[in-house]
Enzyme design. Structure first.
Site, short mmCIF file in Angstrom:
data_model
loop_
_atom_site.label_atom_id
_atom_site.label_comp_id
_atom_site.label_asym_id
_atom_site.label_seq_id
_atom_site.Cartn_x
_atom_site.Cartn_y
_atom_site.Cartn_z
CG ASN A 142 -59.94 -10.45 -3.56
OD1 ASN A 142 -60.06 -9.55 -4.37
ND2 ASN A 142 -60.84 -10.72 -2.64
CD GLU A 154 -69.41 -2.85 -4.50
OE1 GLU A 154 -69.73 -3.60 -3.56
OE2 GLU A 154 -70.21 -2.12 -5.09
CB CYS A 180 -64.78 -8.92 -0.08
SG CYS A 180 -65.60 -9.50 -1.56
P1 NAD Z 1 -56.24 -2.06 -1.17
O1 NAD Z 1 -57.23 -1.08 -0.69
O2 NAD Z 1 -54.92 -2.09 -0.51
O3 NAD Z 1 -55.94 -1.86 -2.73
C1 NAD Z 1 -56.96 -1.90 -3.70
C2 NAD Z 1 -56.52 -1.08 -4.90
O4 NAD Z 1 -56.40 0.27 -4.50
C3 NAD Z 1 -55.18 -1.49 -5.47
O5 NAD Z 1 -55.19 -1.40 -6.87
C4 NAD Z 1 -54.26 -0.44 -4.87
O6 NAD Z 1 -53.08 -0.23 -5.63
C5 NAD Z 1 -55.16 0.78 -4.90
N1 NAD Z 1 -54.74 1.83 -3.98
C6 NAD Z 1 -54.05 1.70 -2.83
N2 NAD Z 1 -53.81 2.91 -2.28
C7 NAD Z 1 -54.38 3.82 -3.10
C8 NAD Z 1 -54.46 5.23 -3.09
N3 NAD Z 1 -53.90 5.95 -2.12
N4 NAD Z 1 -55.13 5.85 -4.09
C9 NAD Z 1 -55.70 5.13 -5.07
N5 NAD Z 1 -55.63 3.79 -5.16
C10 NAD Z 1 -54.98 3.14 -4.17
O7 NAD Z 1 -56.94 -3.50 -1.08
P2 NAD Z 1 -56.32 -4.92 -1.47
O8 NAD Z 1 -55.38 -5.37 -0.40
O9 NAD Z 1 -55.84 -4.92 -2.86
O10 NAD Z 1 -57.63 -5.85 -1.44
C11 NAD Z 1 -58.14 -6.41 -0.28
C12 NAD Z 1 -59.35 -5.65 0.21
O11 NAD Z 1 -60.33 -5.60 -0.83
C13 NAD Z 1 -60.06 -6.32 1.37
O12 NAD Z 1 -60.45 -5.35 2.31
C14 NAD Z 1 -61.29 -6.96 0.73
O13 NAD Z 1 -62.36 -7.18 1.60
C15 NAD Z 1 -61.61 -5.95 -0.32
N6 NAD Z 1 -62.43 -6.54 -1.37
C16 NAD Z 1 -63.76 -6.14 -1.45
C17 NAD Z 1 -64.59 -6.71 -2.41
C18 NAD Z 1 -66.02 -6.28 -2.52
O14 NAD Z 1 -66.59 -6.47 -3.59
N7 NAD Z 1 -66.64 -5.73 -1.50
C19 NAD Z 1 -64.08 -7.67 -3.29
C20 NAD Z 1 -62.74 -8.04 -3.18
C21 NAD Z 1 -61.93 -7.46 -2.22
#
Ligand code: NAD
Length: 485
Positions: free
Chosen positions: A149, A245, A279
């Site tokens: 995002n 995060e 987020c």
């Molecule tokens: P996601 O958890 O699906 O993926 C995030 C990353 O993790 C990706 O690179 C993905 O390929 C990787 N990943 C997925 N499965 C994994 C595994 N089994 N092992 C290791 N890595 C793995 O999240 P998303 O859909 O990409 O992002 C959206 C989420 O991120 C929302 O929940 C949002 O709130 C959160 N977010 C949080 C912040 C913050 O700073 N708190 C900022 C932006 C987004």
């Protein structure tokens, strides 16, 4: 066009020779093919990062900071190009994409300054002729795993402090935005960062992310993403330094004395900016019953004017992919089934038969227990809950598993300070929306949003450094602490 991994200063194919596509979410067309890397590729990247570590650690921090400054300058030069690439790959509107690149510029600038600080502290010893202090050392090889995002800003939030602290990096970006990550890697290469210090491996979370998390040579993990993945990482990583995060279910409270014009501005920006895919997005409005009707009619008037479409010419861009559209659609149905009143939107849209669009959607007469008020939707879906006073408002604001951002619109100092002191969130805005973080202040959340780390600001350094305590005894004899003879 096929894009490669960046390992040990070279652009290389993955051992699997397999690729995956990244799609433009507004047109559903492929914008490139990327390496579907496997364990073997990650091992190569970790080995390169390990080999590069001693020299990078030993380089004076102000010298390392010069690379950050160079990266910053290259980002400034390419700002417009990178922003347009973000619109194409991630879908956000161009003004926000420029903001995303600006955030990366800001964080490289800020962290370059850290090269001349990286402060520890000194303390008086309890013994004579003895001196005590703390210094910061790097963690070692760190794995950075990021979402889609903020495809340039979030990687930058991690890469800049990791580099200035003296760590070497294996970076795995989201498979929805690999091209933005590659564009950033090209800049890091151009800045002359020594080979092996920064490595990029694209591929699935399970294959690439999984190995980064488990590998014993990776001593630190910095992850931004969903709560589900974050919890899994924490369980799998074992004893490593892990920064998480995660998600949010952020609320704006509107008091009866609020300036409704700025409150409506804040709600529109918070709920529908980045199509609700932040987020820190506003997904709940908790409004005083005395102003609910007026607020809703003002909000409706404004939301109707929002133009949905390609990020180069719209107010609200597409969602990231088909699954995200289906998720918003599912919650639009759940909201109605659970008795909320659909005030606006609720439908998926196509433009010229294409694109992952979803209308800005508003539910009202919601109850805090409804799933639309509890679960992170990560789409343009807003729920309005009315309350009789600010005490009830704060109780409802806290009635979720997450604790990232929050906001209150009020002219009352008491209401503002009650929000500051009592809302369970890492960030609270007064008379401003739930979004709008600045890079010199810490960013992160409480409860289900994370495990206590903060990114950006001075705390951003904590995640990527280890504190060493140093006792320097110049008495010329054995001295024992705690008064032991
Ligand atoms: P996601 O958890 O699906 O993926 C995030 C990353 O993790 C990706 O690179 C993905 O390929 C990787 N990943 C997925 N499965 C994994 C595994 N089994 N092992 C290791 N890595 C793995 O999240 P998303 O859909 O990409 O992002 C959206 C989420 O991120 C929302 O929940 C949002 O709130 C959160 N977010 C949080 C912040 C913050 O700073 N708190 C900022 C932006 C987004």
């Amino acid at each position: 066009m096929e894009y490669l991994n960046y390992i040990d200063g070279k652009w290389v194919k993955s051992a699997s020779k397999e690729v995956f596509d990244s799609l433009n979410p507004a047109t559903e067309q492929s914008i490139g093919k990327f390496q579907k890397s496997k364990r073997e590729d990650v091992l190569r990247a970790i080995s390169a990062a390990n080999a590069a570590f001693p020299a990078w650690r030993d380089m004076p921090a102000p010298k390392r900071a010069e690379y950050l400054w160079k990266i910053k300058e290259l980002l400034v030069k390419d700002k417009e190009k990178l922003a347009r690439l973000e619109v194409k790959e991630m879908g956000k509107i161009i003004s926000e994409a420029r903001g995303d690149v600006q955030e990366a510029i800001d964080v490289f600038e800020y962290m370059a300054g850290e090269g001349r600080r990286l402060f520890g502290h000194t303390a008086k010893s309890e013994l004579p002729n003895k001196f005590a202090m703390t210094i910061r050392n790097p963690v070692g090889v760190v794995g950075l795993i990021t979402p889609w995002n903020f495809p340039i800003a979030i990687p930058a939030w991690k890469i800049a402090p990791a580099l200035v602290c003296g760590n070497t990096i294996v970076f795995k970006p989201s498979s929805d935005t690999p091209l933005c990550a590659i564009a950033l890697a090209q800049i890091i290469e151009k800045a002359g960062v020594p080979k092996g210090v920064f490595n990029l491996v694209t591929g699935s979370g399970a294959d690439v992310g999984g190995e980064i998390i488990r590998n014993k040579d990776v001593l630190g993990i910095s992850f931004t993403g969903s709560k589900t993945t974050g919890e899994m990482i924490l369980k799998t990583a074992g004893i490593k330094k892990v920064g998480l995060e995660l998600g949010g279910k952020n609320a704006i409270i509107i008091n009866e004395d609020a300036n409704l014009h700025i409150a409506v501005d804040g709600v529109l920006w918070g709920a529908f900016g980045t199509t609700g895919q932040r987020c820190t997005a506003t997904s709940r409005v908790i409004v005083h019953e005395k102003v609910k009707k007026k607020f809703e009619s003002m909000l409706l008037e404004r939301v109707k004017k929002l133009k949905l479409g390609d990020g180069m010419k719209a107010d609200v861009g597409p969602l990231i992919n088909k699954a995200a559209v289906e998720k918003s659609q599912r919650y639009a149905q759940i909201g109605q089934q659970e008795g909320a009143k659909l005030l606006y939107g609720g439908e998926a849209k196509k433009i010229k038969g294409k694109g992952f669009f979803f209308e800005p959607t508003i539910f009202t007469d919601c109850k805090s227990s409804m799933r639309i008020c509890q679960q992170e939707i990560f789409g343009p879906v807003l729920s309005i809950i009315s309350v009789k006073d600010m005490e009830e408002a704060i109780k409802i604001a806290n009635d979720v598993e997450y604790g990232l951002s929050s906001a209150i619109y009020t002219e009352s100092m008491k209401a503002a300070f009650d929000a500051i002191n009592k809302i369970e969130s890492g960030i609270t805005y007064i008379n401003s929306s739930t979004i709008g973080a600045e890079v010199h202040l810490p960013f992160g959340g409480v409860k289900g949003t994370g495990n206590g780390t903060r990114e950006a600001g001075i705390q951003g350094i904590e995640e990527f450094s280890e504190t060493k305590t140093v006792y320097f005894d110049y008495s010329g004899r054995l001295q024992k602490a705690q008064g032991i003879d």
